[in-house]
Design a protein around this motif. Structure first.
Motif, PDB file in Angstrom:
ATOM      1  N   GLY A   9       0.832  -1.193   0.000  1.00  0.00           N
ATOM      2  CA  GLY A   9       0.000   0.000   0.000  1.00  0.00           C
ATOM      3  C   GLY A   9       0.865   1.240   0.000  1.00  0.00           C
ATOM      4  N   LEU A  10       0.392   2.264  -0.634  1.00  0.00           N
ATOM      5  CA  LEU A  10       1.141   3.520  -0.744  1.00  0.00           C
ATOM      6  C   LEU A  10       0.309   4.654  -0.153  1.00  0.00           C
ATOM      7  N   PHE A  11       0.956   5.506   0.594  1.00  0.00           N
ATOM      8  CA  PHE A  11       0.293   6.591   1.309  1.00  0.00           C
ATOM      9  C   PHE A  11       0.993   7.914   1.003  1.00  0.00           C
ATOM     10  N   PHE A  43      -3.038  12.571   6.997  1.00  0.00           N
ATOM     11  CA  PHE A  43      -3.203  11.571   5.948  1.00  0.00           C
ATOM     12  C   PHE A  43      -3.980  12.187   4.785  1.00  0.00           C
ATOM     13  N   LEU A  44      -3.464  11.980   3.563  1.00  0.00           N
ATOM     14  CA  LEU A  44      -4.106  12.545   2.385  1.00  0.00           C
ATOM     15  C   LEU A  44      -4.797  11.491   1.522  1.00  0.00           C
ATOM     16  N   ILE A  45      -4.054  10.420   1.182  1.00  0.00           N
ATOM     17  CA  ILE A  45      -4.566   9.528   0.156  1.00  0.00           C
ATOM     18  C   ILE A  45      -3.844   8.197   0.237  1.00  0.00           C
ATOM     19  N   TYR A  46      -4.548   7.141  -0.190  1.00  0.00           N
ATOM     20  CA  TYR A  46      -4.016   5.783  -0.141  1.00  0.00           C
ATOM     21  C   TYR A  46      -4.269   5.061  -1.471  1.00  0.00           C
ATOM     22  N   GLN A  47      -3.285   4.242  -1.860  1.00  0.00           N
ATOM     23  CA  GLN A  47      -3.416   3.414  -3.063  1.00  0.00           C
ATOM     24  C   GLN A  47      -2.959   2.006  -2.743  1.00  0.00           C
ATOM     25  N   GLY A  48      -3.809   1.030  -2.951  1.00  0.00           N
ATOM     26  CA  GLY A  48      -3.424  -0.360  -2.781  1.00  0.00           C
ATOM     27  C   GLY A  48      -2.851  -0.911  -4.073  1.00  0.00           C
ATOM     28  N   SER A  49      -1.957  -1.872  -3.956  1.00  0.00           N
ATOM     29  CA  SER A  49      -1.279  -2.374  -5.150  1.00  0.00           C
ATOM     30  C   SER A  49      -2.225  -3.087  -6.103  1.00  0.00           C
ATOM     31  N   TYR A  50      -3.343  -3.576  -5.591  1.00  0.00           N
ATOM     32  CA  TYR A  50      -4.283  -4.267  -6.458  1.00  0.00           C
ATOM     33  C   TYR A  50      -5.434  -3.387  -6.917  1.00  0.00           C
ATOM     34  N   ASP A  51      -5.398  -2.135  -6.485  1.00  0.00           N
ATOM     35  CA  ASP A  51      -6.472  -1.228  -6.904  1.00  0.00           C
ATOM     36  C   ASP A  51      -6.371  -0.977  -8.399  1.00  0.00           C
ATOM     37  N   GLN A  52      -7.504  -1.094  -9.069  1.00  0.00           N
ATOM     38  CA  GLN A  52      -7.515  -0.949 -10.524  1.00  0.00           C
ATOM     39  C   GLN A  52      -7.466   0.504 -10.957  1.00  0.00           C
ATOM     40  N   GLN A  53      -8.019   1.368 -10.129  1.00  0.00           N
ATOM     41  CA  GLN A  53      -8.071   2.775 -10.509  1.00  0.00           C
ATOM     42  C   GLN A  53      -7.171   3.606  -9.600  1.00  0.00           C
ATOM     43  N   ASN A  54      -6.713   4.721 -10.131  1.00  0.00           N
ATOM     44  CA  ASN A  54      -5.939   5.663  -9.327  1.00  0.00           C
ATOM     45  C   ASN A  54      -6.818   6.272  -8.249  1.00  0.00           C
ATOM     46  N   ALA A  55      -6.256   6.395  -7.058  1.00  0.00           N
ATOM     47  CA  ALA A  55      -7.005   6.964  -5.943  1.00  0.00           C
ATOM     48  C   ALA A  55      -7.174   8.472  -6.127  1.00  0.00           C
ATOM     49  N   GLU A  83      -8.918  11.949  -3.878  1.00  0.00           N
ATOM     50  CA  GLU A  83      -9.555  12.512  -2.686  1.00  0.00           C
ATOM     51  C   GLU A  83      -9.612  14.016  -2.875  1.00  0.00           C
ATOM     52  N   GLY A  84     -10.736  14.496  -3.355  1.00  0.00           N
ATOM     53  CA  GLY A  84     -10.876  15.928  -3.580  1.00  0.00           C
ATOM     54  C   GLY A  84      -9.869  16.427  -4.602  1.00  0.00           C
ATOM     55  N   ARG A  85      -9.035  17.385  -4.188  1.00  0.00           N
ATOM     56  CA  ARG A  85      -8.032  17.942  -5.109  1.00  0.00           C
ATOM     57  C   ARG A  85      -6.780  17.066  -5.220  1.00  0.00           C
ATOM     58  N   TYR A  86      -6.728  16.002  -4.448  1.00  0.00           N
ATOM     59  CA  TYR A  86      -5.568  15.116  -4.481  1.00  0.00           C
ATOM     60  C   TYR A  86      -5.858  13.880  -5.334  1.00  0.00           C
ATOM     61  N   SER A  87      -4.916  13.516  -6.145  1.00  0.00           N
ATOM     62  CA  SER A  87      -5.007  12.257  -6.865  1.00  0.00           C
ATOM     63  C   SER A  87      -3.631  11.607  -6.863  1.00  0.00           C
ATOM     64  N   LEU A  88      -3.651  10.299  -6.956  1.00  0.00           N
ATOM     65  CA  LEU A  88      -2.405   9.550  -6.939  1.00  0.00           C
ATOM     66  C   LEU A  88      -2.222   8.939  -8.323  1.00  0.00           C
ATOM     67  N   ASN A  89      -1.160   9.309  -8.995  1.00  0.00           N
ATOM     68  CA  ASN A  89      -0.845   8.774 -10.313  1.00  0.00           C
ATOM     69  C   ASN A  89      -0.005   7.513 -10.114  1.00  0.00           C
ATOM     70  N   PHE A  90      -0.685   6.377 -10.108  1.00  0.00           N
ATOM     71  CA  PHE A  90      -0.065   5.095  -9.780  1.00  0.00           C
ATOM     72  C   PHE A  90       0.354   4.399 -11.065  1.00  0.00           C
ATOM     73  N   GLN A  91       1.667   4.231 -11.240  1.00  0.00           N
ATOM     74  CA  GLN A  91       2.186   3.512 -12.395  1.00  0.00           C
ATOM     75  C   GLN A  91       2.984   2.324 -11.867  1.00  0.00           C
ATOM     76  N   LYS A  92       2.287   1.202 -11.832  1.00  0.00           N
ATOM     77  CA  LYS A  92       2.819   0.016 -11.162  1.00  0.00           C
ATOM     78  C   LYS A  92       4.107  -0.486 -11.817  1.00  0.00           C
ATOM     79  N   ALA A  93       4.127  -0.512 -13.136  1.00  0.00           N
ATOM     80  CA  ALA A  93       5.303  -1.039 -13.837  1.00  0.00           C
ATOM     81  C   ALA A  93       6.532  -0.179 -13.579  1.00  0.00           C
ATOM     82  N   ARG A  94       6.317   1.099 -13.414  1.00  0.00           N
ATOM     83  CA  ARG A  94       7.421   2.020 -13.136  1.00  0.00           C
ATOM     84  C   ARG A  94       7.695   2.139 -11.643  1.00  0.00           C
TER      85      ARG A  94
END
Lengths: 117, 116
Positions: A33-35, A47-59, A61-72
Motif C-alpha cells: 500500500g502507498l500513502f 493523511f491525504l490519500i491511499y493506493q493499494g497495489s491491487y487497486d484498478q483505478q488511481n485513488a 480525494e478531492g483535489r488530491y489524486s495519486l498517479n499510480f504507475q505500477k510497472a514504473r
C-alpha cells in the motif's frame, strides 16, 4: 536499499496551478500500500490519500489524486488547483505485505511544497 | 476526539539525563509506533507494538526503550540522553489490518526534544 524515494527536496507552484510530487518505491512483494501524508508548518501529520497495489483505478480525494504507475513503481501525488494552504512538507510512505498480519510504514525523505500567490 | 495524544510537547534535556515520552490513544488500536523525524531523513521507526504487553525494534532502536503495559498507552524512554537524540518524536497508532482497510497511521502532534 531505499524503499521510498522522493527526489524533489523542494517544489514551487503558483496558486491555482497543478503540481506533481514524485515518489518511487522498491518492493518485491506483490501486495503493498502507498500513502501520502502532509505536514504543515504546525508539525502534525495529515493523511491525504491511499493506493493499494491491487487497486484498478488511481485513488482520488478531492483535489488530491495519486498517479499510480505500477510497472514504473511510481506513486506520484497530483494536487490540482493549488492553494496557499497547500504549502507544507509532503511524505510518501509504503506498507509492504498483505492485509493480514502486521506491517510497518516506511517513509520517504519528503518534498517541501511552497505555493505562491 | 482526542485521537493520539503525546506528552510532553517540548522538552530540553542535558546529556545523560533520562526521560519518558507518553503516548495515549483512545481509538482502541492494537498497533502503536514511535518514529523520529530528522531534517532530510523523513520519519524513521524506533520501536513498535502489536498489542498490549508486546514491543519490537524498528529501524533505529538504539538508545531507546519502550513499554506497552496498557493497550492505550505506549511509552518511549531515553535512559541516558545524547545530543544525537535531539529530534521530533511522533507516536502513531493503527487498526489491526482487517478491521481497517489500509493500515493508515494516526499520528500524535509530535514531541520536540532537545539534548544539550
Amino acid at each position: 536499499a531505499q524503499k521510498i524515494t522522493q527526489t524533489q527536496p523542494g517544489m514551487f507552484v503558483q496558486e491555482k496551478e497543478a503540481v506533481t510530487l514524485d515518489c518511487t518505491y522498491d518492493t518485491s512483494d506483490p501486495s503493498y500500500g502507498l500513502f501520502w501524508y502532509k505536514q504543515p508548518s504546525s508539525g502534525e501529520m495529515i493523511f491525504l490519500i491511499y493506493q493499494g497495489s491491487y487497486d484498478q483505478q488511481n485513488a482520488t480525494e478531492g483535489r488530491y489524486s495519486l498517479n499510480f504507475q505500477k510497472a514504473r513503481k511510481s506513486a506520484n501525488l497530483v494536487i490540482s488547483a493549488s492553494q496557499l494552504g497547500d504549502s507544507a512538507m509532503y511524505f510518501c510512505a509504503m506498507r509492504e505485505g498483505s492485509l493480514k498480519g502486521f506491517q510497518k510504514l516506511v517513509f520517504g525523505t519528503g518534498t517541501r511544497l511552497l505555493v505562491s500567490p | 476526539n482526542a485521537g493520539v495524544t503525546q506528552t510532553p510537547k517540548f522538552r530540553v534535556l542535558k546529556t545523560g539525563q533520562s526521560m519518558t515520552l507518553l503516548c495515549a490513544q483512545d481509538m482502541n488500536h492494537e498497533y502503536m509506533y514511535w518514529y523520529r523525524q530528522d531534517p532530510g531523513m523523513g520519519l524513521r521507526l524506533i520501536h513498535y507494538s502489536v498489542g498490549e504487553g508486546t514491543t519490537a525494534k524498528g529501524e533505529v532502536p538504539d538508545g531507546y526503550n519502550v513499554s506497552r503495559l496498557k493497550k492505550q498507552n505506549f511509552l518511549l524512554g531515553l535512559e541516558s540522553a545524547a545530543p544525537s537524540q535531539t529530534s521530533v518524536y511522533f507516536c502513531a497508532s493503527s487498526y489491526t489490518l482487517g478491521q481497517g482497510d489500509t493500515g493508515e497511521l494516526f499520528f500524535g502532534e509530535g514531541s520536540r526534544l532537545t539534548v544539550l
